[in-house]
Write a protein that holds these residues in place. Structure first.
Motif, PDB file in Angstrom:
ATOM      1  N   ALA A 182     -16.774  40.716  30.188  1.00 13.20           N
ATOM      2  CA  ALA A 182     -16.661  39.626  31.160  1.00 13.20           C
ATOM      3  C   ALA A 182     -15.967  38.451  31.226  1.00 13.20           C
ATOM      4  O   ALA A 182     -16.222  38.082  29.808  1.00 13.20           O
ATOM      5  CB  ALA A 182     -18.295  39.700  31.843  1.00 13.20           C
ATOM      6  N   PRO A 183     -15.287  38.259  32.237  1.00 14.13           N
ATOM      7  CA  PRO A 183     -15.388  35.877  31.358  1.00 14.13           C
ATOM      8  C   PRO A 183     -16.039  35.857  31.294  1.00 14.13           C
ATOM      9  O   PRO A 183     -17.125  35.946  32.210  1.00 14.13           O
ATOM     10  CB  PRO A 183     -14.105  36.442  32.836  1.00 14.13           C
ATOM     11  N   ARG A 184     -16.003  34.380  30.852  1.00 17.13           N
ATOM     12  CA  ARG A 184     -17.305  33.505  30.784  1.00 17.13           C
ATOM     13  C   ARG A 184     -17.209  32.939  32.251  1.00 17.13           C
ATOM     14  O   ARG A 184     -16.269  32.561  32.529  1.00 17.13           O
ATOM     15  CB  ARG A 184     -17.013  32.782  29.749  1.00 17.13           C
ATOM     16  N   PRO A 185     -18.113  31.926  31.945  1.00 17.36           N
ATOM     17  CA  PRO A 185     -18.143  31.696  33.391  1.00 17.36           C
ATOM     18  C   PRO A 185     -17.192  29.798  33.660  1.00 17.36           C
ATOM     19  O   PRO A 185     -16.310  30.108  34.496  1.00 17.36           O
ATOM     20  CB  PRO A 185     -19.997  30.765  33.282  1.00 17.36           C
ATOM     21  N   HIS A 186     -16.479  29.279  32.513  1.00 14.53           N
ATOM     22  CA  HIS A 186     -15.940  28.530  32.453  1.00 14.53           C
ATOM     23  C   HIS A 186     -14.600  29.043  32.772  1.00 14.53           C
ATOM     24  O   HIS A 186     -13.322  28.241  33.258  1.00 14.53           O
ATOM     25  CB  HIS A 186     -16.142  27.751  31.313  1.00 14.53           C
ATOM     26  N   GLN A 187     -14.185  30.418  32.380  1.00 18.31           N
ATOM     27  CA  GLN A 187     -12.933  31.020  32.351  1.00 18.31           C
ATOM     28  C   GLN A 187     -12.560  30.757  34.467  1.00 18.31           C
ATOM     29  O   GLN A 187     -11.567  30.357  34.310  1.00 18.31           O
ATOM     30  CB  GLN A 187     -12.593  32.238  31.721  1.00 18.31           C
ATOM     31  N   ILE A 188     -13.899  31.066  34.745  1.00 18.70           N
ATOM     32  CA  ILE A 188     -13.481  31.753  35.822  1.00 18.70           C
ATOM     33  C   ILE A 188     -13.200  30.791  36.393  1.00 18.70           C
ATOM     34  O   ILE A 188     -13.092  30.244  38.309  1.00 18.70           O
ATOM     35  CB  ILE A 188     -14.583  32.612  36.789  1.00 18.70           C
ATOM     36  N   GLU A 189     -14.466  29.304  36.232  1.00 20.71           N
ATOM     37  CA  GLU A 189     -14.513  28.176  37.607  1.00 20.71           C
ATOM     38  C   GLU A 189     -13.082  27.353  37.411  1.00 20.71           C
ATOM     39  O   GLU A 189     -12.520  27.287  37.817  1.00 20.71           O
ATOM     40  CB  GLU A 189     -15.793  26.706  36.472  1.00 20.71           C
ATOM     41  N   LEU A 190     -12.271  27.584  35.867  1.00 23.39           N
ATOM     42  CA  LEU A 190     -11.593  27.331  35.844  1.00 23.39           C
ATOM     43  C   LEU A 190     -10.323  27.651  36.527  1.00 23.39           C
ATOM     44  O   LEU A 190      -9.482  26.308  37.249  1.00 23.39           O
ATOM     45  CB  LEU A 190     -10.567  26.730  34.213  1.00 23.39           C
ATOM     46  N   LEU A 191     -10.502  29.155  36.595  1.00 26.68           N
ATOM     47  CA  LEU A 191      -9.402  29.533  37.115  1.00 26.68           C
ATOM     48  C   LEU A 191     -10.033  29.257  39.036  1.00 26.68           C
ATOM     49  O   LEU A 191      -9.057  28.802  39.884  1.00 26.68           O
ATOM     50  CB  LEU A 191      -9.744  31.219  37.074  1.00 26.68           C
ATOM     51  N   ALA A 192     -10.705  28.958  39.782  1.00 26.87           N
ATOM     52  CA  ALA A 192     -10.789  28.334  41.064  1.00 26.87           C
ATOM     53  C   ALA A 192     -10.550  27.448  41.117  1.00 26.87           C
ATOM     54  O   ALA A 192      -9.734  26.650  42.205  1.00 26.87           O
ATOM     55  CB  ALA A 192     -12.823  28.914  40.768  1.00 26.87           C
ATOM     56  N   ARG A 193     -10.823  26.405  40.615  1.00 28.39           N
ATOM     57  CA  ARG A 193     -10.756  24.976  40.142  1.00 28.39           C
ATOM     58  C   ARG A 193      -9.255  24.274  40.758  1.00 28.39           C
ATOM     59  O   ARG A 193      -8.161  24.163  41.109  1.00 28.39           O
ATOM     60  CB  ARG A 193     -10.743  23.782  39.255  1.00 28.39           C
ATOM     61  N   ALA A 194      -7.771  25.727  39.343  1.00 26.80           N
ATOM     62  CA  ALA A 194      -6.702  25.350  39.475  1.00 26.80           C
ATOM     63  C   ALA A 194      -5.649  26.624  41.141  1.00 26.80           C
ATOM     64  O   ALA A 194      -4.826  26.040  41.607  1.00 26.80           O
ATOM     65  CB  ALA A 194      -6.094  26.757  38.552  1.00 26.80           C
TER      66      ALA A 194
END
Lengths: 840, 235
Positions: A30-42
């Motif tokens: 599963a993706p890690r939280p910071h990977q998903i957070e970065l995606l959301a912010r971008a």
């Protein structure tokens, strides 16, 4: 990706497009939280700085916005124009770009995404570059120099018009050099070509993350920052200081005493990485390990001077887990992930705590398991430095260097590049440049001077108007005056100026330079080889070699008999002790309660110092004086690193000269400075004839510094680099030199003439600023002088103190830093007179 | 011989093919018996010559060269000056020379016998400047020409090759311009501010001299250092 993925988290992952979800699910990841957070912010339109330790899945995080964006993009209709580059990835190392191509290509293929990923580096063949210009890949992986070339070409506008993301890998290491200045200007240009682009910076932990945050976004208004996502470090590293039964030496850097212990450590692990600070240390350690290598373990050597082919061989063996140990310098420093290293050994002091963290990150690239490392101090001061570094690493303290203002030589290079791309308006270019963080404070007058320099050299004597490289035409735009100018620019782009190097070629012994050459072993600095005579021996490439002679741009060497060699005294790869560690070491010296963490022989040494002399308080400066032999010594303990001490030594001897203390010489170590002379400096201080407050007054950084600098070879060396970067003189290529010496003009001659006739020329300004920050470490010296005001402790002794022994041992071992080459000429002329007298 | 005219730190070379000669640390040769000063390879306006080709070097090399020349002329007060060829870096150098520098040069020439020896860079007389342009000048036991001739040439004083010498002492390398001489012939160091050098160990220079008697008089900060040929290093 090679990185490990954390636990499954359905909520966050649901934001990913289908092929990604399937890909993760098929692997049970599963993706890690910071990977998903970065995606959301971008996706929200932000530029993002991701600070995470090695092994946290930074690279995948950095590319997720691009990959998901590209996956969702409608396919290109047949016959439609090719789209430009969608994502640009910039890394400090070619090898890293190649690594990423491999690691990113795999999941993209597995997901069946129609995304073209390509590298473009100095090694990319011309036909591929040409093709890339016409059919750009979606993701282009490249280096700062290649970016400079791309934006200076006429089709940059088309090439980058569709650019959405720029990903900067290892941002913390990119931004601290002139290379980073050039890159920041390139980014400013990219933002003009593609106003919607977003940046993503990937960085290790740094002291000042805000500075990186500003670097990533336009400084309009000043102080704006990218969003920041920080990932806490994983398991704490297990670090120990080597506990050897052998005696830790007073001085020196070879750590020979520790070799048997290190060999045992290598035997006890799968793969060990041994880091040292200089190439000569690497050569020595490698030799010493093989001396005790009774089991014939595969132990290899890796440093930047070795032949590329040989380095690649070692790297491959490393990746295949065919090696048990590798001795390396900083060439292996950045985040390339090789093999299954389970132990990192750091020989010599780590100099900066964050360097240590970076190097330990090499071991065990899995964030959740602790890294293992052993520190091996080479001498007693280094024991304290290792102790301080160790505590810093546990405490999470960081001491990455501060970001400096953009330099003017780099700006000049960029201005010429801008004109090569397309005619520019000075007003618009000035505004664009000020959006780059390092140049946010640039004033218009300085900018105009730089433009003038690019055009005609910027001399007060305006005799070069007709030779201008760029000209302002009637429409008010600056353009290049001749296509040749653009050619010259392309040959000289970049900011990495290396000392001239010669190939080291293997020949049969005793044949001199008449022999036919064998294989090339690597490269060594010309100035080092110049000091050798045929028959001298030195250590290189893991061998003891005999110098046979120089022919054209090659040094011929043969196998030397015996094991003893004079070692290459490379200047490359010496790092000064960081301010943070210096303060920590002073803290340890001052506080007996902390000595119990030290080996007993080191603690005993400090106790002895306390009894025989005095231990300085943490913010005090201790000055000891004592006679020895027919000379008088003054030892100063600033703990500010060799560069700052050398500058201090130059300035203090000038002052002592004026005070008639008759100084004869000095030697600087990382921790202390020893000056010797004919008169009793201790007596002069005691009687008030030589007040220490005056001797160490900050005003030495004024006139004394100017007077010394003017003649200093240090400044000439700095000038050469500035002049090449700024495009005043061309880069020197091997082989050109011999025929070129009569024809071209050496940088030293240019410096002398310019300094005599136009001392405030923009390039001399750039040179002084550079030297102050670099080779002279004046900033650091200034801070020290202001810190110790009113806190100088003088101790007059009748003999050498325990603390003084290490620096006293350096006397005679270190060449006395010198300017007085006339003295050497005088000696050689003296020989002639003896010759002339004939044997008696 | 007027010893009063001899600045203290110049080296006296008692005998150059039978003539007394002074070697000055700034790279000039003075013959006291003839009150004759020789400088070689001034390469005036080299900066602007390179600027034409795109390298915008400081346009002050002529100024630097001329002010050093003025110092030497002032100290020795020669009646005759020989500029031993390649006085200008190219055939248009004299035309390009900015006015203030031209004025400085004219002041030096004024009141002296001034000889421009034709060089490979400047075979024609310099435009608009006084003085005689010749292929060679003979004075006493010496003959002055730009390029050294092969084989035995006793009494020849030449330039063209920009000799430099390198020594290594205590692990440090020192490279300087030099006078190269074996007592019979002499090759002058280049005098120009932007002129480079060719190592004396290169055959084109080395072969001109009798090895056992060869000396490199290396130019120091305030004196000339005579170094035995055997000590010199290539490179």
């Amino acid at each position: 990706m090679s990185e490990q993925i954390g636990l499954f988290d359905g909520d966050i992952a649901a934001r990913l497009p289908e092929p990604f979800l399937r890909w993760f699910a098929e692997r049970g990841w599963a993706p890690r939280p910071h990977q998903i957070e970065l995606l959301a912010r971008a996706r929200g339109g932000a530029s993002v700085l991701l600070i995470a330790p090695t092994g946290a899945g930074k690279t995948l995080a950095g590319f997720l916005p691009s990959l998901t964006g590209l996956a969702a993009r409608a396919p290109r209709k047949p016959g439609a124009a090719f789209r430009g580059v969608h994502t640009l990835y910039i890394s400090p190392l070619k090898a890293l770009a190649v690594d990423i191509e491999r690691n990113l290509g795999k999941p993209v293929a597995e997901m069946g995404l129609p995304i073209a990923i390509e590298t473009r580096t100095g090694d990319t063949p011309t036909h591929k570059r040409q093709r890339q210009k016409h059919v750009p890949p979606d993701i282009l992986l490249t280096t700062p120099e290649q970016l400079a070339l791309l934006i200076a070409s006429a089709d940059a506008e088309r090439f980058f018009a569709g650019l959405r993301y720029v990903v900067f890998d290892e941002l913390h290491s990119l931004v601290v050099s002139k290379r980073g200045h050039l890159l920041s200007l390139g980014l400013a240009r990219l933002r003009r070509l593609a106003p919607d682009l977003q940046t993503i910076g990937l960085s290790a932990t740094v002291a000042d993350p805000d500075a990186l945050g500003r670097w990533l976004v336009p400084q309009q208004p000043p102080g704006r920052m990218a969003d920041r996502i920080a990932v806490e470090g994983g398991a704490k590293p297990e670090i120990t200081i080597l506990a050897s039964d052998e005696r830790v030496p007073w001085a020196g850097h070879s750590a020979r005493y520790a070799v048997p212990d290190l060999y045992q450590a290598i035997r006890g692990h799968n793969t060990t990485l041994l880091f040292v600070n200089t190439r000569s240390q690497a050569e020595i350690l490698f030799q010493e390990l093989w001396r005790v290598n009774e089991d014939g373990l595969p132990i290899a050597l890796h440093h930047g001077s070795l032949d590329v082919g040989q380095r690649r061989k070692v790297e491959k063996a490393m990746a295949d887990n065919a090696l048990r140990a590798i001795v390396a310098t900083s060439t292996l420093d950045l985040g390339i992930d090789w093999g299954d290293v389970d132990l990192v050994v750091h020989v010599g002091a780590p100099k900066g705590a964050s360097r240590l963290a970076q190097r330990i990150g090499r071991s065990n690239h899995r964030m959740d398991e602790p890294s293992r490392a052993i520190l091996v101090p080479a001498n007693r001061f280094e024991v304290m430095e290792c102790r301080a570094a160790l505590e810093a690493n546990y405490l999470g303290a960081q001491d990455t260097p501060p970001l400096l203002d953009g330099t003017l030589d780099v700006l000049a290079q960029h201005v010429l590049g801008a004109a090569c791309a397309t005619p520019f308006s000075a007003d618009a270019l000035f505004d664009e440049i000020r959006t780059a963080a390092p140049y946010a404070a640039l004033d218009r007058a300085t900018f105009d001077k730089v433009v003038d320099f690019v055009a005609t050299g910027g001399y007060a004597l305006r005799s070069y108007e007709r030779y201008a490289r760029i000209r302002r035409t009637k429409d008010g735009l600056w353009r290049i005056s001749h296509p040749r100018v653009a050619q010259q620019y392309r040959l000289n782009v970049g900011t990495i100026i290396e000392a001239p190097m010669l190939n080291v070629r293997y020949v049969r012994a005793g044949r001199g330079t008449a022999s036919r050459g064998g294989p090339v072993l690597g490269k060594v600095e010309e100035y080092f080889l110049e000091t050798l005579s045929p028959g001298d021996t030195f250590m290189f490439s893991g061998k003891v070699l005999r110098f046979e002679g120089i022919r054209e741009n090659e040094a011929y060497v043969s196998n030397a008999a015996g094991n003893d060699a004079m070692v290459p005294s490379y200047a490359g790869g010496k790092f000064p002790l960081s301010s943070y560690l210096a303060d920590q070491v002073r803290g340890i010296v001052a506080d007996p309660a902390r000595w119990q963490a030290l080996p007993s022989q080191v603690a005993d040494w400090l106790r002895l110092q306390r009894d025989k002399s005095v231990l300085p308080k943490r913010s005090d400066l201790l000055v000891e004086t004592f006679p020895r032999g027919d000379r008088h010594y003054m030892i100063v303990y600033p703990f500010e690193g060799r560069l700052a001490h050398q500058t201090l030594g130059m300035l203090l001897t000038r002052r002592l000269e004026r005070a008639r203390a008759q100084p004869l010489g000095f030697v600087a170590s990382e921790y202390a400075l020893a000056i010797w002379g004919l008169r009793d400096m201790g007596g002069m201080i005691g009687s008030g004839r030589l007040p220490l407050a005056n001797l160490f007054d900050e005003d030495m950084l004024g006139d004394d510094l100017e007077a010394w600098l003017a003649e200093s070879w240090l400044l000439k060396r700095t000038f050469r680099a500035c002049a090449v970067i700024a495009g005043l003189i061309e880069k020197r290529y091997p082989g050109q030199e011999k025929s070129g010496r009569q024809v071209t003009v050496s940088a030293d001659l240019i410096y002398d003439v310019l300094r005599a006739h136009e001392p405030d020329h923009i390039l001399l300004r750039a040179t002084r600023a550079d030297a102050a920050a670099g080779l002279l470490d004046i900033h650091r010296l200034g801070e020290m002088l202001s810190r110790i005001r009113g806190r100088i402790v003088h101790k007059h002794l009748d003999r050498v103190s325990p603390l003084a022994v290490p620096v006293m041992l350096e006397i005679g071992r270190e060449p006395v830093a010198g300017e007085a080459s006339d003295v050497l000429l005088s000696e050689a002329a003296g020989d002639l007179i003896e010759d002339a007298m004939g044997p008696t | 011989m007027n010893l009063a005219a001899r600045p203290q730190d110049a080296t006296l070379l008692a005998d150059l093919n039978g003539e007394a000669a002074l070697l000055d640390h700034r790279g000039a040769l003075f013959l006291p018996d003839h009150r004759l000063l020789v400088v070689s390879d001034l390469h005036l306006e080299k900066g602007s010559a390179l600027a034409r080709r795109g390298a915008l070097l400081p346009p002050y090399d002529s100024a630097a060269t001329l002010s050093r020349l003025a110092t030497v002329v002032e100290e020795y007060r020669p009646e005759i000056v020989v500029s031993l060829g390649d006085s200008f870096h190219d055939g248009w150098g004299a035309e390009r020379m900015p006015d203030p520098f031209r004025a400085q040069l004219l002041a030096l020439i004024d009141g002296r016998d001034w000889f421009w020896i034709a060089g490979n860079h400047d075979p024609e007389p310099p435009a608009g400047l006084p003085g005689s342009t010749v292929r060679e000048v003979a004075v006493g036991q010496l003959v002055f020409r730009h390029e050294p001739t092969r084989g035995d040439a006793a009494g020849e004083v030449a330039g063209h090759l920009h000799p430099g010498a390198r020594i290594v002492r205590r692990g440090r390398s020192v490279r300087r311009r030099c006078f190269a001489t074996d007592g019979r012939r002499l090759v002058m160091p280049a005098f120009g501010a932007f002129t480079g050098m060719l190592n004396l160990r290169e055959r084109v220079l080395w072969d001109l001299f009798e090895p056992a008697r060869l000396r490199a008089h290396m130019l120091g900060t305030d004196r000339v250092y005579p170094i035995a040929g055997a000590v010199l290093r290539p490179g």
